[in-house]
Design an enzyme around this catalytic site. Structure first.
Site: not given
Ligand code: VG1
Ligand code: CO
Length: 543
Positions: A113-114, A277, A279, A281-282, A376
């Site tokens: 992801s990010h 981001d 992947d 989804d953000r 998302k």
């Molecule tokens: C974070 C965000 C959460 C999101 C998750 C996955 O999790 O706060 O809202 O669903 O990342 O997003 P955490 O446990 O670090 O707060 V993604 O775009 O990384 O799949």
């Molecule tokens: Co993501």
């Protein structure tokens, strides 16, 4: 052709309850590490013989190599077909779209992801179910159990298959179909939004800047914004996915997407800005000189949904994660629809979407989506905004400020204290948990606390219960402080502190979040002893 059975030892890689495996690249480079996880996923599933598996990732370092390994393992384990994005690429929402459209058994998505990528960055893999969404807890628990007892994995002993050209090949009796990663997704978007209206908006001189942050949304944004919608070339910046994301941190927020922020605050800046981001989804959206919080974005989209073809008939309900601001609750109340409050993580929206109980969902962490897929969806949110702006013919600032006047403003910020010592972080939260009864009904820093708890959620569809999802301190005036530990970091612990204050008075809504929340931030620090325990003086990231 031979199937090899290779012995491995059980590994402690995945934390129970987490959606997938997200680790630093050198961890994934250990022999058989990825393979042991993939086999654990397959071992936890039943009846997939002859079925379709969707595969793709965000293009980060190890992505293509991992795709080759997974294709050969899918063949050896009896899948009938692997559908993979060309070059091993698929954004997370596009993977969800393809899984659903192809009626696949499930999918494997390669991404952290990010989190940064490259040889010194992170890699990740997660399994999505046939509905297209992240595996629910009972599935991730089963995968975890298999990682603890795995003895061997199966892989076809064949040469690499070409993933860089569209078309179909056979690998050890299994079909490998390489698809355009953008096509199905682009078609779906055209069923939801008024592309003619958005095209006309761009023709009228409306200017936009989209920052793909050298990650997966580049090809999608080029094809949809500049291609189908006719936005001028150069609208998309950093649009070529790079294995290390150009050394950047593909997290669309004011800190990491600072190039975009500077462009939007420049005197001759564009009308609209957005970023996505790693992947895809953000999303972050901005107007000229104006930042929209993700919580406000969800509320604005909900309030304006019927302007958009895909949601013209109205919303069945909305859902937000618990730490997300309560702005959307106010919209739901006026619309007379249900608003669900779930724990953090998109997987908790899956049942509500499948059951038709919610149409739009969102998280404060730049995540917004709907029932069109089960993830998302960054670019979807951007197109939704564009369509609303085209329909209303007003600026982002005007749309949001009018929203605040109508519903009140939920001033909001999240403070992240990153890479702190895990033991210190866990003790901090545990201590708050034992002191909850000291807060409720008392005054803290001059504010009366109405309620304090550790958030627990009972899924209204399947009755499953999730506990310890975050410490909530709810004040009588509607303000909130929420504390929780991140489940996605890969170094130490990250403490997230979420601050929210309701401002109904239009004359006072133009304040900066920093000013409006200073008082609450000080209370949050004092209650939990954040500075004292961590030795830090300020949060690392404020969003
Ligand atoms: C974070 C965000 C959460 C999101 C998750 C996955 O999790 O706060 O809202 O669903 O990342 O997003 P955490 O446990 O670090 O707060 V993604 O775009 O990384 O799949
Ligand atoms: Co993501």
């Amino acid at each position: 052709m031979a199937t090899l059975t290779i012995p491995v030892t059980p590994f402690p890689g995945q934390k129970p309850g987490t959606s997938g495996l997200r680790k630093q690249v050198p961890v994934f480079q250990q022999p058989h590490y990825l393979e042991a996880f993939v086999q654990s996923v397959f071992d936890s599933l039943a009846d997939f013989q002859g079925q379709t598996l969707v595969l793709g990732g965000d293009g980060r370092f190890l992505n293509l190599q991992a795709c080759q390994t997974i294709v050969k393992m899918a063949a050896a384990n009896g899948f009938g077909r692997v559908v993979v994005g060309r070059g091993g690429l698929l954004s997370t929402p596009a993977a969800s779209c393809v899984i659903r459209k192809r009626k696949a058994f499930g999918g494997l998505i390669l991404s952290a992801s990010h989190n940064p990528g490259g040889p010194d960055g992170d890699f990740g893999i997660k399994y999505n179910i046939g509905a297209g969404g992240p595996a629910p807890e009972k599935v991730t628990e089963a995968i975890y159990a298999h990682t603890q007892q795995i003895r061997q994995y199966r892989i076809s002993d064949v040469a690499d298959v070409r993933l860089d050209v569209l078309g179909e090949a056979t690998l050890d009796g299994m079909a490998v179909e390489v698809i355009d990663p953008v096509a199905d997704y682009a078609l779906l978007m055209q069923t939801l939004f008024d592309f003619d209206r958005i095209r006309a908006l761009f023709r009228s001189g409306f200017r936009m800047q989209f920052d793909a942050m050298h990650a997966i949304t580049g090809p999608y944004a080029h094809a949809i914004l500049e291609g189908i919608l006719g936005a001028p070339a150069g609208t998309v910046r950093n649009g070529t996915p790079l294995p290390d994301f150009g050394g950047g941190h593909p997290d669309p927020n004011m800190v990491h997407a600072h190039e975009l922020v500077e462009a939007l605050y420049a005197a001759d800046g564009p009308d609209f800005g957005a970023a996505s981001d790693g992947d895809g989804d953000r999303n972050m959206v901005m107007g000229k000189g104006f930042y929209v919080t993700p919580s406000d974005s969800l509320a604005v989209l909900a309030a304006n949904a019927t302007l958009v073809p895909g949601y013209r008939k109205g919303l069945a309900g909305v859902a937000r994660s618990m730490p997300t601001s309560q702005a959307v609750d106010r919209v739901a109340e006026q619309l007379g629809i249900a608003c669900y409050e779930t724990p953090t993580g998109w997987k908790f929206f899956g049942n509500l979407l499948d059951a038709g109980m919610a149409t739009l969902c969102g998280e404060e962490s730049f995540g917004t989506g709907s029932d069109h897929v089960r993830e998302k969806d960054g670019l979807w949110a951007v197109l939704f905004w564009l369509d609303v702006l085209a329909a209303r013919n007003e600026s982002v600032r005007t749309v949001v400020e009018q929203h605040w006047r109508q519903y009140g403003r939920n001033v909001y910020a999240r403070h992240d204290w990153e890479a702190i010592d895990s033991a210190v972080a866990e003790r901090l939260v545990a201590d708050l948990r034992t002191r909850l009864h000291e807060f409720a009904g008392h005054r803290i820093g001059g504010h009366e606390v109405a309620h304090a708890d550790d958030f627990a959620y009972t899924d209204p569809v399947d009755g499953s219960v999730s506990t310890q999802q975050g410490i909530r301190i709810l004040f009588a005036d509607g303000s909130r402080i929420v504390y929780r530990l991140s489940g996605t970091g890969t170094a130490g612990a990250t403490l997230r502190v979420y601050l929210e204050r309701f401002e109904p008075n239009p004359a006072r809504q133009a304040v900066s979040a920093d000013d409006a929340l200073r008082d609450l931030a000080a209370i949050a620090d004092e209650l939990a002893g954040i500075r004292a325990r961590t030795g830090r003086t300020a949060p690392d990231v404020v969003t």
